[in-house]
Design a protein around this motif. Structure first.
Motif, PDB file in Angstrom:
ATOM      1  N   GLY A   1       6.041  -3.883   1.806  1.00  0.00           N
ATOM      2  CA  GLY A   1       5.349  -3.560   0.566  1.00  0.00           C
ATOM      3  C   GLY A   1       5.338  -4.706  -0.424  1.00  0.00           C
ATOM      4  N   ALA A   2       4.272  -4.792  -1.224  1.00  0.00           N
ATOM      5  CA  ALA A   2       4.172  -5.817  -2.264  1.00  0.00           C
ATOM      6  C   ALA A   2       5.188  -5.520  -3.365  1.00  0.00           C
ATOM      7  CB  ALA A   2       2.757  -5.831  -2.830  1.00  0.00           C
ATOM      8  N   ILE A   3       5.571  -6.550  -4.088  1.00  0.00           N
ATOM      9  CA  ILE A   3       6.554  -6.398  -5.156  1.00  0.00           C
ATOM     10  C   ILE A   3       5.919  -5.877  -6.448  1.00  0.00           C
ATOM     11  CG2 ILE A   3       8.217  -7.623  -6.635  1.00  0.00           C
ATOM     12  CD1 ILE A   3       9.050  -7.354  -3.697  1.00  0.00           C
ATOM     13  N   HIS A   4       4.743  -6.416  -6.799  1.00  0.00           N
ATOM     14  CA  HIS A   4       4.159  -6.092  -8.095  1.00  0.00           C
ATOM     15  C   HIS A   4       3.021  -5.073  -8.023  1.00  0.00           C
ATOM     16  CE1 HIS A   4       6.203  -9.982  -8.858  1.00  0.00           C
ATOM     17  NE2 HIS A   4       6.438  -9.447 -10.042  1.00  0.00           N
ATOM     18  N   ALA A   5       2.943  -4.351  -6.947  1.00  0.00           N
ATOM     19  CA  ALA A   5       1.874  -3.361  -6.796  1.00  0.00           C
ATOM     20  C   ALA A   5       2.290  -2.047  -7.448  1.00  0.00           C
ATOM     21  CB  ALA A   5       1.567  -3.136  -5.329  1.00  0.00           C
TER      22      ALA A   5
END
Length: 462
Positions: free
Chosen positions: A458-462
């Motif tokens: 998963g993306a960090i800043h999503a």
């Protein structure tokens, strides 16, 4: 009669890059060009001048819409069209003179005039015939129009005429929602024209990722460009400096018209090989007029090669450049290779659109089990600070191996960001390889890393 190892016909990106590479590898080289300046369509009436106008009009847009919010206040900017065209011409001049300098630096002879091939091993320029062990055709492409549409470069223009209009039209109709039509439509929309794009298909930028197509059209519509989709143009009539475009909607066969001050025909390009004498030589061509070549760019006639827009493949300057270098290296005895699976495409609107590799639609058709990593530029700090939060990065990777299969970017600097993915794909990288590579903060490139992370946990800043 002069004699060369290689004579290249055409000085566009494919031709002049090929000439330089041939000379670097010790081949006595000449290039044939009938224009007053080198650089072909790209430098003279294509890529470079259009980017100059795109840049100028984008600066106007920034001044009108974003400067005040940043505390930059003052007199409202106005358009001096004559000066803008002068700026564009200066950009052309700098680039074409640069190519001429490179020819002299590399000791490549410029045979000035239009070339033909009277026989294998011979190139005729004007009244002179020159001998060549190898002939490379890099003659490029020309505008392709539609039945019932006559281009006069005044009221009904091609991309060439659109770069040198006498005045900014109040109403501009663009036939074709491909790269050229949308780029030049964006220029004139920013400059104040009412722009309507008429497209035969139901989506803009045919062949691109479906999600990008939909998002891109929404963004351009929000910017003020009108779209008539699924419309088959029947003809264009010009009278008194005005034009009327007639089209039929494919969904119900109903007919309609639209008036314009100027009509831009942007329905694609076709190989330009007129006057070369290919028929008499027996050079094989496809049904679409492209010169047939093998894996080494050789035609069926010994000693004659072809590269760029006049052969099969996307009509892109950088594709022609790669083929030019590969063809030169092959003639010098090397074993070059062009990876056609990693040739990026870019649309220089704002936001930019870029792609490389496979689309989701292609992977589905091929039955490939894939995963998607997607990240919005709204989650990117640099993009938000620069009023550039629209768009996203989409990364496609093989579900089993994690190897990157394609990337699609719509957003700020997409045309530059895509090359990080190109390099990764060239080395057979996995999405995890990108995800584990440190990216400087704050940069737009972090969005690419986030998309790669989204392919995993998963993306960090999503």
């Amino acid at each position: 009669m002069s004699s060369y190892d290689v004579i290249i016909i055409g000085s566009g990106p494919g031709g002049y890059v090929c000439a330089i590479r041939c000379a670097q590898l010790g081949l006595k080289t000449a290039i044939v060009e009938g224009r007053e300046t080198l650089g072909g369509t790209c430098l003279n009436v294509g890529c470079i001048p259009s980017k100059a106008l795109l840049h100028a009009s984008h600066m106007l847009h920034e001044a009108q819409h974003n400067f005040a919010a940043m505390g930059l206040k003052g007199k409202t900017q106005s358009v001096d069209w004559k000066q803008m065209l002068s700026y564009k011409d200066d950009v052309i001049g700098q680039n074409t003179k640069g190519v001429e300098f490179l020819m002299k630096k590399n000791k490549v002879d410029w045979l000035k005039g239009w070339g033909s091939i009277p026989a294998a091993g011979q190139v005729k320029v004007g009244d002179e015939v020159h001998e060549a062990k190898n002939i490379i055709i890099a003659s490029g492409s020309e505008v392709s129009s539609l039945p019932g549409v006559e281009i006069d470069e005044k009221t009904v223009v091609s991309s060439t005429g659109a770069l040198e209009m006498k005045k900014i039209p109040n109403k501009l109709v663009v036939i074709g929602a491909g790269v050229i039509g949308l780029e030049l439509g964006s220029v004139y929309s920013r400059l104040g024209s009412e722009v309507t794009v008429v497209e035969f298909l139901d989506a803009v930028t045919p062949g691109m990722d479906g999600e990008v197509q939909r998002q891109f059209q929404k963004m351009l519509t929000k910017q003020g460009i009108n779209f008539v989709m699924g419309a088959a143009v029947q003809g264009v009539k010009s009278k008194g400096g005005k034009a009327t475009v007639t089209y039929k909607l494919r969904k119900d066969d109903s007919e309609a018209t639209i008036d314009a001050d100027t009509v831009l025909v942007a329905t694609g390009r076709r190989p330009y090989v007129d006057g070369l004498g290919l028929e008499a030589l027996g050079v094989e061509r496809s049904e679409r007029g492209q010169i047939k070549t093998d894996g080494n760019y050789a035609t069926n006639v010994a000693g004659i090669y072809a590269i760029g827009d006049c052969i099969d493949g996307p009509m892109l300057a950088h594709k022609a450049e790669d083929e030019g270098m590969a063809c030169a290296e092959g003639l010098a005895g090397q074993k070059p290779h062009v990876n056609y699976g990693v040739i990026p495409g870019v649309i220089y609107t704002h936001p930019e659109v870029a792609n490389v590799g496979k689309t989701e639609e292609q992977l589905k058709d091929e039955g490939v089990d894939y995963k998607v990593g997607k990240f919005s530029f709204m989650g990117n700090g640099r993009a938000k600070a620069n009023f550039a939060g629209d768009g996203f990065v989409k990364l496609l990777a093989d579900k089993a191996t994690d190897r990157i299969l394609g990337a699609h970017i719509i957003g700020p600097m997409a045309g530059d960001l895509i090359h990080e993915v190109c390099v990764a794909m060239e080395f057979g990288a996995a999405a995890e390889d990108l995800a584990r590579t440190c990216h400087a903060h704050p940069t737009y490139s972090e969005a690419v890393r986030e998309a790669a992370l989204a392919c995993g946990d998963g993306a960090i800043h999503a």
